[in-house]
Design a protein around this motif. Structure first.
Motif, PDB file in Angstrom:
ATOM      1  N   TYR A 172       0.855  -1.189   0.000  1.00 22.46           N
ATOM      2  CA  TYR A 172       0.000   0.000   0.000  1.00 22.46           C
ATOM      3  C   TYR A 172       0.890   1.238   0.000  1.00 22.46           C
ATOM      4  N   ASP A 173       0.460   2.280  -0.713  1.00 21.18           N
ATOM      5  CA  ASP A 173       1.248   3.497  -0.868  1.00 21.18           C
ATOM      6  C   ASP A 173       0.825   4.558   0.147  1.00 21.18           C
ATOM      7  N   VAL A 174       1.800   5.282   0.673  1.00 18.02           N
ATOM      8  CA  VAL A 174       1.563   6.310   1.691  1.00 18.02           C
ATOM      9  C   VAL A 174       1.749   7.692   1.073  1.00 18.02           C
ATOM     10  N   PRO A 175       0.811   8.620   1.285  1.00 18.84           N
ATOM     11  CA  PRO A 175       0.999   9.979   0.758  1.00 18.84           C
ATOM     12  C   PRO A 175       2.280  10.616   1.297  1.00 18.84           C
ATOM     13  N   ALA A 176       2.964  11.371   0.449  1.00 16.23           N
ATOM     14  CA  ALA A 176       4.216  12.009   0.861  1.00 16.23           C
ATOM     15  C   ALA A 176       3.993  13.074   1.927  1.00 16.23           C
ATOM     16  N   ASP A 177       2.789  13.652   1.975  1.00 17.92           N
ATOM     17  CA  ASP A 177       2.514  14.737   2.914  1.00 17.92           C
ATOM     18  C   ASP A 177       1.946  14.262   4.252  1.00 17.92           C
ATOM     19  N   MET A 178       1.994  12.972   4.517  1.00 22.19           N
ATOM     20  CA  MET A 178       1.469  12.482   5.797  1.00 22.19           C
ATOM     21  C   MET A 178       2.270  13.075   6.950  1.00 22.19           C
ATOM     22  N   PRO A 179       1.606  13.744   7.894  1.00 24.38           N
ATOM     23  CA  PRO A 179       2.323  14.291   9.050  1.00 24.38           C
ATOM     24  C   PRO A 179       2.644  13.195  10.061  1.00 24.38           C
ATOM     25  N   ALA A 180       3.549  13.510  10.977  1.00 24.97           N
ATOM     26  CA  ALA A 180       3.937  12.551  12.006  1.00 24.97           C
ATOM     27  C   ALA A 180       2.782  12.292  12.967  1.00 24.97           C
ATOM     28  N   CYS A 181       2.829  11.134  13.609  1.00 28.21           N
ATOM     29  CA  CYS A 181       1.829  10.767  14.611  1.00 28.21           C
ATOM     30  C   CYS A 181       2.220  11.328  15.977  1.00 28.21           C
ATOM     31  N   PRO A 182       1.307  11.318  16.945  1.00 29.08           N
ATOM     32  CA  PRO A 182       1.679  11.658  18.322  1.00 29.08           C
ATOM     33  C   PRO A 182       2.756  10.699  18.834  1.00 29.08           C
ATOM     34  N   ALA A 183       3.337  11.016  19.974  1.00 29.07           N
ATOM     35  CA  ALA A 183       4.439  10.216  20.515  1.00 29.07           C
ATOM     36  C   ALA A 183       4.056   8.750  20.690  1.00 29.07           C
ATOM     37  N   GLY A 184       2.805   8.479  21.022  1.00 26.49           N
ATOM     38  CA  GLY A 184       2.363   7.098  21.220  1.00 26.49           C
ATOM     39  C   GLY A 184       1.898   6.413  19.958  1.00 26.49           C
ATOM     40  N   GLY A 185       2.069   7.080  18.814  1.00 28.16           N
ATOM     41  CA  GLY A 185       1.644   6.503  17.547  1.00 28.16           C
ATOM     42  C   GLY A 185       0.208   6.857  17.209  1.00 28.16           C
ATOM     43  N   CYS A 186      -0.258   6.338  16.105  1.00 32.13           N
ATOM     44  CA  CYS A 186      -1.632   6.525  15.640  1.00 32.13           C
ATOM     45  C   CYS A 186      -2.368   5.189  15.696  1.00 32.13           C
ATOM     46  N   ILE A 187      -3.652   5.230  15.410  1.00 31.21           N
ATOM     47  CA  ILE A 187      -4.442   4.016  15.232  1.00 31.21           C
ATOM     48  C   ILE A 187      -4.869   3.955  13.771  1.00 31.21           C
ATOM     49  N   CYS A 188      -4.634   2.820  13.141  1.00 33.57           N
ATOM     50  CA  CYS A 188      -5.038   2.620  11.755  1.00 33.57           C
ATOM     51  C   CYS A 188      -6.136   1.565  11.675  1.00 33.57           C
ATOM     52  N   GLY A 189      -6.847   1.570  10.578  1.00 37.16           N
ATOM     53  CA  GLY A 189      -7.872   0.572  10.340  1.00 37.16           C
ATOM     54  C   GLY A 189      -7.754   0.034   8.926  1.00 37.16           C
ATOM     55  N   TRP A 190      -8.084  -1.236   8.747  1.00 36.79           N
ATOM     56  CA  TRP A 190      -8.120  -1.847   7.410  1.00 36.79           C
ATOM     57  C   TRP A 190      -9.556  -2.210   7.088  1.00 36.79           C
ATOM     58  N   GLY A 191      -9.943  -1.988   5.838  1.00 33.72           N
ATOM     59  CA  GLY A 191     -11.300  -2.300   5.436  1.00 33.72           C
ATOM     60  C   GLY A 191     -11.373  -2.995   4.095  1.00 33.72           C
ATOM     61  N   TRP A 192     -12.406  -3.823   3.960  1.00 37.48           N
ATOM     62  CA  TRP A 192     -12.684  -4.537   2.712  1.00 37.48           C
ATOM     63  C   TRP A 192     -14.182  -4.780   2.643  1.00 37.48           C
ATOM     64  N   VAL A 193     -14.782  -4.405   1.522  1.00 36.81           N
ATOM     65  CA  VAL A 193     -16.179  -4.725   1.256  1.00 36.81           C
ATOM     66  C   VAL A 193     -16.201  -5.506  -0.053  1.00 36.81           C
ATOM     67  N   PRO A 194     -16.441  -6.818  -0.016  1.00 39.35           N
ATOM     68  CA  PRO A 194     -16.405  -7.629  -1.233  1.00 39.35           C
ATOM     69  C   PRO A 194     -17.449  -7.181  -2.253  1.00 39.35           C
ATOM     70  N   ASN A 195     -17.146  -7.438  -3.509  1.00 42.52           N
ATOM     71  CA  ASN A 195     -18.050  -7.088  -4.599  1.00 42.52           C
ATOM     72  C   ASN A 195     -18.967  -8.273  -4.892  1.00 42.52           C
ATOM     73  N   GLY A 196     -19.952  -8.477  -4.010  1.00 40.00           N
ATOM     74  CA  GLY A 196     -20.858  -9.603  -4.199  1.00 40.00           C
ATOM     75  C   GLY A 196     -20.129 -10.918  -4.024  1.00 40.00           C
ATOM     76  N   CYS A 197     -20.495 -11.920  -4.836  1.00 41.70           N
ATOM     77  CA  CYS A 197     -19.828 -13.221  -4.801  1.00 41.70           C
ATOM     78  C   CYS A 197     -19.857 -13.791  -3.386  1.00 41.70           C
ATOM     79  N   GLY A 198     -21.060 -13.924  -2.843  1.00 43.84           N
ATOM     80  CA  GLY A 198     -21.214 -14.416  -1.482  1.00 43.84           C
ATOM     81  C   GLY A 198     -21.962 -13.415  -0.630  1.00 43.84           C
ATOM     82  N   GLN A 199     -21.973 -13.642   0.671  1.00 43.35           N
ATOM     83  CA  GLN A 199     -22.661 -12.757   1.602  1.00 43.35           C
ATOM     84  C   GLN A 199     -22.116 -11.329   1.490  1.00 43.35           C
TER      85      GLN A 199
END
Length: 391
Positions: A172-199
């Motif tokens: 995955y590519d990260v934008p060049a302008d991403m600012p630094a996180c706080p000292a304890g880091g950030c929280i990230c999330g991953w998401g996926w919504v399938p394109n049909g083909c099942g539930q």
């Protein structure tokens, strides 16, 4: 040892396990029982028709209660790429069993590069007929170190990878302008919504992350919900976007009905149909100063941007003092001497020397290791046989 390994391998009982991006910075890496499970699949199960406190960050089985180890982060090198391993089970990544059960594919099996099933690929369970129809996946970031403070209103999609999930190693590519996180880091999330083909379900997982090599102080904007805008780019949400929350009992932020341009039921996804370009999302910044501390570290690591079919890659730490790389295919540690200082070079050389000495093992030690590998293989084979029978 063998009894413990058997207990963990037999715990995975789903015939067609789903998928998640594995990384040492993820919540639930060791499972959700409080003990280390090298064969866990607790994070891969889909989310469908749940109340918000249960689907949010996979809360229904307590994933947010099992953070990564202290000091472990998903590192996001500004202007570069990061790698995760999309798989149906931790045991099929380099994070378990020294990578002995990994292949190019998420389930540890082998398939042709043009893998296609007219109805739906179910092994691995990718909710698609082929690579071109894979819906796309995304990572988002919240500039807080407290997972309890993350909400849809401050979790901003910053990168999208079209035609995923597909192969295990995914960049995955990260934008060049991403600012630094706080000292304890950030929280990230991953998401996926399938394109049909099942539930028509979705996936939503948390990670502890930090931006490395940040040079910009631009702030990220407040995200808005995405909208369906297939073949109508002017109608897409502009600027920073929320993740897609869909088909739940509460908390949905997008509604669709009718058919898409291909004549299939509309299914929102991380692609152009909802206004997400492939790669880094460079429209998420306001131009104002973020006010974040720049002490989250610097990075000289790089990856092959956008390569989802790369079968051999190296994941490297962004810290200049790090001298250990992990080979994605084998999980073997490799020492690389950094030229940043004589002390770090000496430490790396000492580590390399220690590794070389470790190779010269006694015959008894080699026999013991061979026996352990055989026990692992038997245990993992038993897990796969039970899974194939549907137990």
């Amino acid at each position: 040892m063998l009894a413990c390994l058997l207990a963990t391998t037999l715990a995975a009982t789903f015939v067609h396990a789903h998928l998640a991006p594995w990384h040492k910075g993820m919540y639930g890496l060791n499972g959700v029982t409080g003990s280390i499970n090298y064969n866990t699949d607790d994070v891969v199960h889909p989310l469908y028709q749940l109340p918000q406190d249960q689907w949010w960050f996979h809360g229904y089985n307590g994933v947010p209660n099992f953070p990564p180890a202290d000091g472990d982060f998903l590192e996001l090198p500004a202007g570069k790429s990061f790698m995760v391993e999309i798989a149906s089970n931790r045991g099929e990544t380099t994070l378990s069993f020294d990578g002995d059960y990994t292949t190019d594919w998420p389930d540890g099996q082998n398939y042709p590069d043009d893998y296609n099933v007219d109805t739906c690929i179910t092994s691995p369970n990718m909710h698609t007929q082929n690579e071109t129809r894979a819906a796309g996946t995304a990572f988002a970031i919240s500039y807080t170190s407290d997972i309890k403070q993350v909400t849809p209103a401050n979790l901003i999609v910053f990168t999208v990878r079209y035609h995923t999930p597909w192969k295990r190693v995914t960049y995955y590519d990260v934008p060049a302008d991403m600012p630094a996180c706080p000292a304890g880091g950030c929280i990230c999330g991953w998401g996926w919504v399938p394109n049909g083909c099942g539930q028509p379900n979705m996936y939503h997982l948390p990670y502890r992350c930090k931006v490395t090599g940040a040079t910009s102080t631009k702030a990220v904007g407040t995200p808005k919900p995405p909208v369906w805008c297939e073949n109508n780019p002017d109608g897409c949400t502009k600027g920073p976007k929320q993740m897609i929350y869909w088909n739940q009992n509460e908390g949905n932020n997008i509604q669709v009905d009718g058919l898409d341009a291909a004549g299939e039921p509309k299914s929102p996804a991380y692609n152009a149909k909802c206004g997400f370009p492939d790669g880094a999302q460079n429209d998420i910044f306001t131009g104002a100063s973020s006010g974040s501390s720049s002490g989250s570290g610097s990075s000289d690591s790089s990856g092959s941007s956008g390569s989802t079919t790369n079968t051999k890659a190296t994941s490297s730490s962004s810290s200049s003092s790090s001298n250990t790389n992990i080979d994605v295919d084998t999980g073997a540690k490799k020492v690389a001497v950094s030229g940043s200082s004589s002390s770090s070079a000496a430490a790396a050389a000492a580590s390399a020397s220690g590794s070389a000495k470790h190779v010269c093992k006694t015959r008894k030690a080699r026999r013991a290791e061979a026996a352990e590998r055989e026990r692992r293989s038997e245990a993992f084979s038993m897990h796969r046989k039970r899974s194939a029978r549907g137990f």
